[in-house]
Design a protein around this motif. Structure first.
Motif, PDB file in Angstrom:
ATOM      1  N   LEU A  13       1.026  -1.118   0.163  1.00  0.00           N
ATOM      2  CA  LEU A  13       0.169   0.133  -0.061  1.00  0.00           C
ATOM      3  C   LEU A  13       0.947   1.467   0.155  1.00  0.00           C
ATOM      4  CD1 LEU A  13      -2.735  -0.846   2.535  1.00  0.00           C
ATOM      5  CD2 LEU A  13      -2.785  -1.071   0.099  1.00  0.00           C
ATOM      6  N   GLU A  14       2.093   1.083   0.203  1.00  0.00           N
ATOM      7  CA  GLU A  14       2.873   2.120   0.234  1.00  0.00           C
ATOM      8  C   GLU A  14       3.893   2.538  -0.970  1.00  0.00           C
ATOM      9  OE1 GLU A  14       2.780   4.030   3.136  1.00  0.00           O
ATOM     10  OE2 GLU A  14       1.532   2.557   3.813  1.00  0.00           O
ATOM     11  N   ALA A  15       4.245   3.784  -1.395  1.00  0.00           N
ATOM     12  CA  ALA A  15       5.026   4.223  -2.501  1.00  0.00           C
ATOM     13  C   ALA A  15       6.416   4.389  -2.171  1.00  0.00           C
ATOM     14  CB  ALA A  15       4.158   5.393  -3.125  1.00  0.00           C
ATOM     15  N   TYR A  16       7.258   4.170  -3.058  1.00  0.00           N
ATOM     16  CA  TYR A  16       8.677   4.390  -2.687  1.00  0.00           C
ATOM     17  C   TYR A  16       9.108   5.072  -4.036  1.00  0.00           C
ATOM     18  CZ  TYR A  16       9.228   0.363  -5.996  1.00  0.00           C
ATOM     19  OH  TYR A  16       9.355  -0.345  -6.828  1.00  0.00           O
ATOM     20  N   PRO A  17      10.276   6.054  -3.908  1.00  0.00           N
ATOM     21  CA  PRO A  17      10.560   6.933  -4.923  1.00  0.00           C
ATOM     22  C   PRO A  17      11.468   6.178  -5.990  1.00  0.00           C
ATOM     23  CG  PRO A  17      12.091   7.261  -2.870  1.00  0.00           C
ATOM     24  CD  PRO A  17      10.779   6.500  -2.608  1.00  0.00           C
ATOM     25  N   VAL A  18      11.120   6.518  -7.108  1.00  0.00           N
ATOM     26  CA  VAL A  18      12.115   5.615  -8.309  1.00  0.00           C
ATOM     27  C   VAL A  18      12.687   6.878  -8.964  1.00  0.00           C
ATOM     28  CG1 VAL A  18      11.883   4.377 -10.095  1.00  0.00           C
ATOM     29  CG2 VAL A  18      10.742   3.774  -8.109  1.00  0.00           C
ATOM     30  N   VAL A  19      13.997   6.816  -9.253  1.00  0.00           N
ATOM     31  CA  VAL A  19      14.707   7.748 -10.168  1.00  0.00           C
ATOM     32  C   VAL A  19      14.959   7.100 -11.591  1.00  0.00           C
ATOM     33  CG1 VAL A  19      16.806   9.166 -10.435  1.00  0.00           C
ATOM     34  CG2 VAL A  19      15.806   8.894  -8.139  1.00  0.00           C
ATOM     35  N   ILE A  20      14.361   7.727 -12.396  1.00  0.00           N
ATOM     36  CA  ILE A  20      14.664   7.414 -13.782  1.00  0.00           C
ATOM     37  C   ILE A  20      15.813   8.234 -14.358  1.00  0.00           C
ATOM     38  CG2 ILE A  20      13.333   7.156 -16.252  1.00  0.00           C
ATOM     39  CD1 ILE A  20      10.755   6.690 -14.441  1.00  0.00           C
ATOM     40  N   GLU A  21      16.675   7.451 -14.965  1.00  0.00           N
ATOM     41  CA  GLU A  21      18.033   8.061 -15.260  1.00  0.00           C
ATOM     42  C   GLU A  21      17.832   7.691 -17.037  1.00  0.00           C
ATOM     43  OE1 GLU A  21      21.135   7.944 -12.000  1.00  0.00           O
ATOM     44  OE2 GLU A  21      20.856   6.149 -13.176  1.00  0.00           O
ATOM     45  N   LEU A 116      -2.892   7.854 -19.665  1.00  0.00           N
ATOM     46  CA  LEU A 116      -4.008   7.139 -19.213  1.00  0.00           C
ATOM     47  C   LEU A 116      -3.793   6.829 -17.550  1.00  0.00           C
ATOM     48  CD1 LEU A 116      -3.723   4.309 -22.001  1.00  0.00           C
ATOM     49  CD2 LEU A 116      -5.149   6.501 -21.768  1.00  0.00           C
ATOM     50  N   PRO A 117      -4.896   6.785 -16.819  1.00  0.00           N
ATOM     51  CA  PRO A 117      -4.804   6.502 -15.414  1.00  0.00           C
ATOM     52  C   PRO A 117      -4.094   5.435 -15.083  1.00  0.00           C
ATOM     53  CG  PRO A 117      -7.070   5.810 -16.208  1.00  0.00           C
ATOM     54  CD  PRO A 117      -6.457   6.355 -17.479  1.00  0.00           C
ATOM     55  N   VAL A 118      -3.336   5.248 -13.723  1.00  0.00           N
ATOM     56  CA  VAL A 118      -2.818   4.077 -13.103  1.00  0.00           C
ATOM     57  C   VAL A 118      -3.187   4.051 -11.884  1.00  0.00           C
ATOM     58  CG1 VAL A 118      -0.480   4.741 -14.336  1.00  0.00           C
ATOM     59  CG2 VAL A 118      -1.012   5.986 -12.300  1.00  0.00           C
ATOM     60  N   GLN A 119      -2.791   2.896 -11.104  1.00  0.00           N
ATOM     61  CA  GLN A 119      -3.300   2.401  -9.792  1.00  0.00           C
ATOM     62  C   GLN A 119      -2.308   2.968  -8.898  1.00  0.00           C
ATOM     63  OE1 GLN A 119      -3.394  -1.741  -9.683  1.00  0.00           O
ATOM     64  NE2 GLN A 119      -4.764  -2.023 -11.450  1.00  0.00           N
ATOM     65  N   GLY A 120      -3.040   3.284  -7.717  1.00  0.00           N
ATOM     66  CA  GLY A 120      -2.124   3.792  -6.456  1.00  0.00           C
ATOM     67  C   GLY A 120      -1.725   5.327  -6.303  1.00  0.00           C
ATOM     68  N   SER A 121      -2.535   5.876  -7.277  1.00  0.00           N
ATOM     69  CA  SER A 121      -2.144   7.490  -7.207  1.00  0.00           C
ATOM     70  C   SER A 121      -2.052   8.043  -5.953  1.00  0.00           C
ATOM     71  CB  SER A 121      -2.956   8.111  -8.316  1.00  0.00           C
ATOM     72  OG  SER A 121      -4.118   8.235  -8.171  1.00  0.00           O
ATOM     73  N   LEU A 122      -3.075   7.711  -5.071  1.00  0.00           N
ATOM     74  CA  LEU A 122      -3.355   8.235  -3.829  1.00  0.00           C
ATOM     75  C   LEU A 122      -1.914   7.966  -2.821  1.00  0.00           C
ATOM     76  CD1 LEU A 122      -4.739   9.975  -1.495  1.00  0.00           C
ATOM     77  CD2 LEU A 122      -6.111   7.988  -1.389  1.00  0.00           C
ATOM     78  N   SER A 123      -1.607   6.633  -2.817  1.00  0.00           N
ATOM     79  CA  SER A 123      -0.558   6.283  -2.297  1.00  0.00           C
ATOM     80  C   SER A 123       0.958   7.124  -2.603  1.00  0.00           C
ATOM     81  CB  SER A 123      -0.034   4.786  -2.380  1.00  0.00           C
ATOM     82  OG  SER A 123      -1.296   4.143  -1.849  1.00  0.00           O
ATOM     83  N   ILE A 124       0.721   7.170  -3.932  1.00  0.00           N
ATOM     84  CA  ILE A 124       2.294   8.154  -4.408  1.00  0.00           C
ATOM     85  C   ILE A 124       1.825   9.425  -4.172  1.00  0.00           C
ATOM     86  CG2 ILE A 124       3.166   8.961  -6.431  1.00  0.00           C
ATOM     87  CD1 ILE A 124       2.319   6.181  -7.866  1.00  0.00           C
ATOM     88  N   ALA A 125       0.718  10.149  -4.022  1.00  0.00           N
ATOM     89  CA  ALA A 125       0.543  11.684  -3.743  1.00  0.00           C
ATOM     90  C   ALA A 125       0.828  11.815  -2.193  1.00  0.00           C
ATOM     91  CB  ALA A 125      -0.786  11.995  -4.142  1.00  0.00           C
TER      92      ALA A 125
END
Length: 508
Positions: A13-21, A116-125
């Motif tokens: 249920l939790e979000a974690y940061p991802v750095v895209i290089e 397009l929409p994705v899942q878990g946007s509230l957790s990410i926010a």
């Protein structure tokens, strides 16, 4: 040129940061994605190529290397599409690198550049709100949901909109949402307790269950109203608190079940899985662990109709969620915990044919068949259910009469007042209702009158209740006294609570 963009992934249920290089270098034209991507992430190569071209930009004819950091965590789903596409454009010099740094990006791209929409946007926010970000760029369809987190949310419907925003931040205004107004204007169920004729004892038992959050076992013949009552149970539960609304919305967002246009779950969930459901479907798990039915029913009702038709293994895995209020799913890379504070309502027939012990109906089951049917219910599971009710079929006169039955709104007023007493009692603790009391709370909050003590001692000696059943009786009695507005558990309160535990002795 090297470009770095912030995005987020989901773990439970939790979000974690991802750095895209993103790096462009000389060589044969190719796209390589590293950082433990799954198939959906790998396939983003073709989506972003088409999206960039169809949005009017030139796709580079160079060697493109895309790294998703941290590299030791598996990345799943299409939510990185937007960030990867922006990384490719920034690496070409089409977008200033400084413009990308303050923001995080999520969104799936279609071939024509639509987001397009994705899942878990509230957790990410929520993760963005606790970090050092100027805002989150999300698909337009996820914007209302993400705005509940309280951080600046910038909705975008196309890749071109995001590029224009990064070149000029005035092109997209941050979305604001009125949380209190959403709760006030939430839709109400069309179901009502007034639709159910007679069955006064069952309605009283369900009122007690709703007031204290107690699990219920409903035993009765086919057609006695078990399912009808179960579907109306959420209509007498008190309204969710803002914290419960946010948590419930987050769960349904991660699971991909948040489909309403307002992007919020304001009504208590009602989940009714079929009896063929597997233990993973009920508890949760899978390759990328996802919440199961017990978590989707968190803060609401989990209705298991034809309870004994579920496999024995499925019923036994309910033990920990019922006892602890959470379920732990262990995997080699991570151990996840999902909340499971739901009200269980289990309905079953008294035997295979359904008419054992029913007046005026002949049971076709042999004594051996009845015994085998009863043995499907294990003692530990039965012990974890607070209230046991017996539903009798209505008589013809009761069906033909049309009295004015008590409405859900009237019952809900009483259950809400009882819950308010409980919240005041447990203020400053994680406990929200009597069903979730710990042993220490029982000593502090369940003061018995002299008559109540005598009745409880006699019941324990005669009916041979377990220690767990003793605690369940006290919790139910505490709820009954809350409904009566009493600070002390009186003799009549404990007697009613004992009655809710003794019905199963006659039936099972």
């Amino acid at each position: 040129m090297l470009a770095r963009i912030s995005s987020f992934g989901l773990c439970g249920l939790e979000a974690y940061p991802v750095v895209i290089e993103t790096d462009l270098s000389a060589g044969l034209p190719s796209i390589t994605v590293v950082g433990l991507p799954d198939n959906a992430v790998r396939e983003s190569r073709e989506r972003i190529r088409a999206a960039i071209k169809n949005s009017g930009f030139e796709f580079p004819t160079q060697r493109i290397t895309i790294n998703l950091a941290p590299a030791d965590t598996k990345k799943q789903g299409p939510c990185y599409d937007l960030a990867i596409a922006l990384g490719v454009l920034a690496a070409q010099g089409l977008i200033p690198l400084e413009a990308l740094k303050p923001y995080a990006f999520i969104g799936e791209l279609s071939l024509d550049g639509r987001i397009l929409p994705v899942q878990g946007s509230l957790s990410i926010a929520l993760a963005v709100a606790s970090g050092d970000y100027a805002g989150l760029i999300v698909p337009s369809e996820n914007a209302k949901e993400a705005a509940l987190a309280g951080c600046p949310i910038f909705p975008a419907g196309h890749l071109n909109e995001v590029v224009a925003f990064l070149m000029d931040s005035q092109t997209i205004s941050p979305l604001r949402t009125d949380f209190d107004l959403l709760l006030k204007n939430s839709a109400r169920s069309h179901l009502d307790f007034s639709d159910v004729k007679a069955q006064a004892s069952l309605k009283r038992g369900l009122e007690v269950a709703a007031a204290g959050g107690h699990n219920v076992l409903l035993i009765g013949a086919p057609g006695s109203g078990k399912t009808m009552l179960a579907k109306r149970l959420t209509t007498i539960l008190p309204d969710m608190t803002p914290a419960e609304v946010l948590q419930t919305t987050q769960i349904h967002s991660v699971a991909g079940f948040l489909k309403n246009p307002e992007g919020i779950v304001t009504q208590r969930p009602f989940r009714a899985p079929h009896h063929t459901a597997s233990n993973v479907a009920i508890i949760g798990g899978g390759p990328g662990p996802r919440p199961g039915e017990v978590t989707l029913a968190h803060n609401g009702v989990l209705f298991l109709d034809e309870f004994l038709e579920f496999s024995r293994h499925v019923l036994e895995v309910l033990r920990q969620p019922l006892e602890d209020g959470y379920v732990t799913i262990a995997r080699s890379k991570a151990t996840l915990r999902f909340p499971t504070k739901f009200l269980l309502m289990a309905a079953l027939n008294p035997c295979n044919c359904g008419f054992y012990g029913v007046e005026g109906r002949m049971c076709r089951c042999s004594p051996l068949q009845v015994e085998r049917y009863r043995q499907k219910m294990s003692g530990p599971i039965l012990d974890r259910i607070d209230i046991h009710l017996h539903a009798m079929p209505l008589k013809t006169q009761e069906l033909m009469d049309t009295p004015v039955e008590e409405s859900s709104a009237t019952i809900k007023e009483r259950t809400t007042k009882a819950r308010q007493r409980q919240r005041q009692r447990f203020k400053g603790t994680p406990v929200l209702c009597n069903a979730h009391m710990e042993s220490s709370h029982l000593r502090q909050c369940c003061a018995l009158s002299k008559g109540a003590k005598e009745i409880l001692m006699a019941a324990m000696d005669k009916l041979k209740f377990s220690a767990r059943a003793h605690d369940k009786i006290l919790k139910v009695a505490r709820t009954i006294s809350d409904l009566a507005g009493s600070d002390t558990i009186e003799a009549e309160h404990i007697a009613e609570a004992v009655g809710y535990r003794s019905l199963d002795r006659a039936t099972f």
